[in-house]
Design a protein around this motif. Structure first.
Motif, mmCIF file in Angstrom:
data_model
loop_
_atom_site.group_PDB
_atom_site.id
_atom_site.type_symbol
_atom_site.label_atom_id
_atom_site.label_comp_id
_atom_site.label_asym_id
_atom_site.label_seq_id
_atom_site.Cartn_x
_atom_site.Cartn_y
_atom_site.Cartn_z
ATOM 1 N N LEU A 104 0.726 -1.300 0.035
ATOM 2 C CA LEU A 104 -0.147 -0.101 0.027
ATOM 3 C C LEU A 104 0.865 1.310 -0.011
ATOM 4 C CD1 LEU A 104 -3.109 -1.216 2.280
ATOM 5 C CD2 LEU A 104 -2.982 -0.967 -0.097
ATOM 6 N N ARG A 105 1.919 1.207 0.603
ATOM 7 C CA ARG A 105 2.958 2.472 0.606
ATOM 8 C C ARG A 105 3.447 2.703 -0.848
ATOM 9 N NH1 ARG A 105 4.214 4.810 5.335
ATOM 10 N NH2 ARG A 105 3.890 3.539 7.258
ATOM 11 N N GLU A 106 3.914 1.393 -1.443
ATOM 12 C CA GLU A 106 4.409 1.531 -2.976
ATOM 13 C C GLU A 106 3.057 1.974 -3.710
ATOM 14 O OE1 GLU A 106 5.606 -1.387 -6.363
ATOM 15 O OE2 GLU A 106 5.795 -2.154 -4.527
ATOM 16 N N VAL A 107 2.026 1.689 -3.823
ATOM 17 C CA VAL A 107 0.924 2.339 -4.564
ATOM 18 C C VAL A 107 0.706 3.955 -4.293
ATOM 19 C CG1 VAL A 107 -1.754 2.084 -4.676
ATOM 20 C CG2 VAL A 107 -0.273 0.119 -4.503
ATOM 21 N N LEU A 108 0.788 4.236 -2.976
ATOM 22 C CA LEU A 108 0.544 5.520 -2.611
ATOM 23 C C LEU A 108 1.798 6.226 -3.003
ATOM 24 C CD1 LEU A 108 -0.922 7.959 -1.268
ATOM 25 C CD2 LEU A 108 0.246 7.272 0.846
ATOM 26 N N PHE A 115 0.060 10.811 -10.611
ATOM 27 C CA PHE A 115 -1.253 11.576 -10.592
ATOM 28 C C PHE A 115 -1.266 12.765 -9.813
ATOM 29 C CE2 PHE A 115 -2.090 7.013 -11.596
ATOM 30 C CZ PHE A 115 -2.448 7.244 -13.044
ATOM 31 N N GLY A 116 -0.334 12.942 -8.731
ATOM 32 C CA GLY A 116 -0.398 14.161 -7.914
ATOM 33 C C GLY A 116 -1.311 13.760 -6.672
ATOM 34 N N PRO A 120 -8.199 11.627 -7.381
ATOM 35 C CA PRO A 120 -9.214 10.491 -6.586
ATOM 36 C C PRO A 120 -8.406 9.244 -6.487
ATOM 37 C CG PRO A 120 -10.247 11.653 -8.477
ATOM 38 C CD PRO A 120 -8.864 11.739 -8.682
ATOM 39 N N SER A 121 -7.301 8.686 -7.179
ATOM 40 C CA SER A 121 -6.982 7.228 -6.849
ATOM 41 C C SER A 121 -6.016 7.553 -6.036
ATOM 42 C CB SER A 121 -6.276 6.821 -8.404
ATOM 43 O OG SER A 121 -7.328 6.518 -9.199
ATOM 44 N N THR A 122 -5.120 8.716 -5.877
ATOM 45 C CA THR A 122 -4.297 9.274 -4.825
ATOM 46 C C THR A 122 -4.883 9.209 -3.459
ATOM 47 O OG1 THR A 122 -2.742 10.235 -6.417
ATOM 48 C CG2 THR A 122 -2.535 10.758 -3.919
ATOM 49 N N LEU A 123 -6.023 9.811 -3.404
ATOM 50 C CA LEU A 123 -6.900 10.107 -2.048
ATOM 51 C C LEU A 123 -7.314 8.684 -1.608
ATOM 52 C CD1 LEU A 123 -8.823 13.192 -2.900
ATOM 53 C CD2 LEU A 123 -6.835 13.167 -1.469
ATOM 54 N N GLU A 148 -5.112 14.247 5.793
ATOM 55 C CA GLU A 148 -4.830 14.814 4.552
ATOM 56 C C GLU A 148 -6.004 14.378 3.579
ATOM 57 O OE1 GLU A 148 -1.273 13.991 0.911
ATOM 58 O OE2 GLU A 148 -1.304 12.844 3.030
ATOM 59 N N ALA A 149 -6.139 13.238 3.432
ATOM 60 C CA ALA A 149 -7.318 12.859 2.380
ATOM 61 C C ALA A 149 -8.714 13.642 2.949
ATOM 62 C CB ALA A 149 -7.632 11.255 2.915
ATOM 63 N N LEU A 150 -9.134 13.699 3.957
ATOM 64 C CA LEU A 150 -10.225 14.468 4.328
ATOM 65 C C LEU A 150 -10.081 15.933 3.966
ATOM 66 C CD1 LEU A 150 -12.854 14.943 5.622
ATOM 67 C CD2 LEU A 150 -11.775 15.256 7.771
ATOM 68 N N LYS A 151 -8.920 16.632 4.183
ATOM 69 C CA LYS A 151 -8.648 18.064 3.580
ATOM 70 C C LYS A 151 -9.077 18.088 2.208
ATOM 71 C CE LYS A 151 -5.556 22.003 4.165
ATOM 72 N NZ LYS A 151 -4.578 22.216 3.149
ATOM 73 N N VAL A 152 -8.380 17.083 1.454
ATOM 74 C CA VAL A 152 -8.240 17.693 0.225
ATOM 75 C C VAL A 152 -9.796 17.040 -0.374
ATOM 76 C CG1 VAL A 152 -7.471 16.669 -2.189
ATOM 77 C CG2 VAL A 152 -5.848 17.126 -0.162
ATOM 78 N N LYS A 153 -10.353 16.176 0.195
ATOM 79 C CA LYS A 153 -11.709 15.707 -0.288
ATOM 80 C C LYS A 153 -12.530 16.856 -0.012
ATOM 81 C CE LYS A 153 -11.080 10.760 -0.146
ATOM 82 N NZ LYS A 153 -11.740 9.771 0.442
ATOM 83 N N GLN A 154 -12.537 17.674 1.126
ATOM 84 C CA GLN A 154 -13.247 18.873 1.581
ATOM 85 C C GLN A 154 -13.105 19.865 0.526
ATOM 86 O OE1 GLN A 154 -12.038 19.160 5.679
ATOM 87 N NE2 GLN A 154 -14.170 18.668 6.329
#
Length: 181
Positions: A104-108, A115-116, A120-123, A148-154
């Motif tokens: 999962l770390r490699e994927v992230l 993709f930055g 959405p895939s990064t999030l 981080e995920a929550l902040k960007v999604k908001q």
């Protein structure tokens, strides 16, 4: 794949088995089309909950792709990252958190690079790693990821989007575990 996309997994599985068998015989195990079929079948079995059958297929396709194909093409990298994420999720579901975490770390890392940080895939990858770390009891490692995920999604989706609400729930579960609510 159409049947799988329509949700008819029972009808899709034998067709994928048949396709894969034919491709192995005619194209070989390391041909790109064969590897794609191995990935599709492994993913279908994962979705169906057949972890024991999915795991060797997901490992085979990732090993084959790494050995034979250039992962510099964006579509190939994304496919490999998705498969890696599927295998990481499978290992997480089996309770093999130690084996799931590096995947999962490699994927992230790959999603961020390709993709930055706001894609959405990064999030989704951030959420997956954060949830795994929370499950492992690494609350200090999980919290910044979930925040981080929550902040960007908001910022990108708004407060009422289902994905944002899921991130709120994930962070809330972590804070409950910490006793910070």
């Amino acid at each position: 794949r159409l049947l799988q996309a329509k949700g008819d997994l029972a009808a899709a599985e034998p067709l994928l088995h048949e396709t894969l068998e034919g491709q192995r015989e005619t194209l070989g195990n390391r041909h790109q089309e064969t590897l794609n079929s191995i990935g599709y079948l492994g993913t279908l079995l994962l979705i169906k909950g057949n972890l024991a059958a999915a795991e060797p297929l997901l490992r085979e396709v990732l090993d084959g792709m790494r050995a034979t194909l250039s992962n510099r093409q964006p579509w190939m990298l994304k496919w490999m990252l998705i498969l890696n994420g599927n295998l990481g999720g499978l290992l997480n579901a089996k309770g093999d958190l130690a084996a799931a975490e590096p995947l999962l770390r490699e994927v992230l890392d790959g999603m961020r690079e390709t993709f930055g940080d706001r894609h959405p895939s990064t999030l989704s990858s951030i959420d997956n790693l954060g949830a795994l770390l929370r499950t492992k009891g690494d609350l200090a490692g999980a919290e910044p990821l979930l925040r981080e995920a929550l902040k960007v999604k908001q910022e990108t989706l708004g407060n009422r989007h289902p994905s944002t609400l899921s991130s709120i729930d994930n962070l809330g579960a972590l804070l409950r575990t910490k006793g910070d609510l």
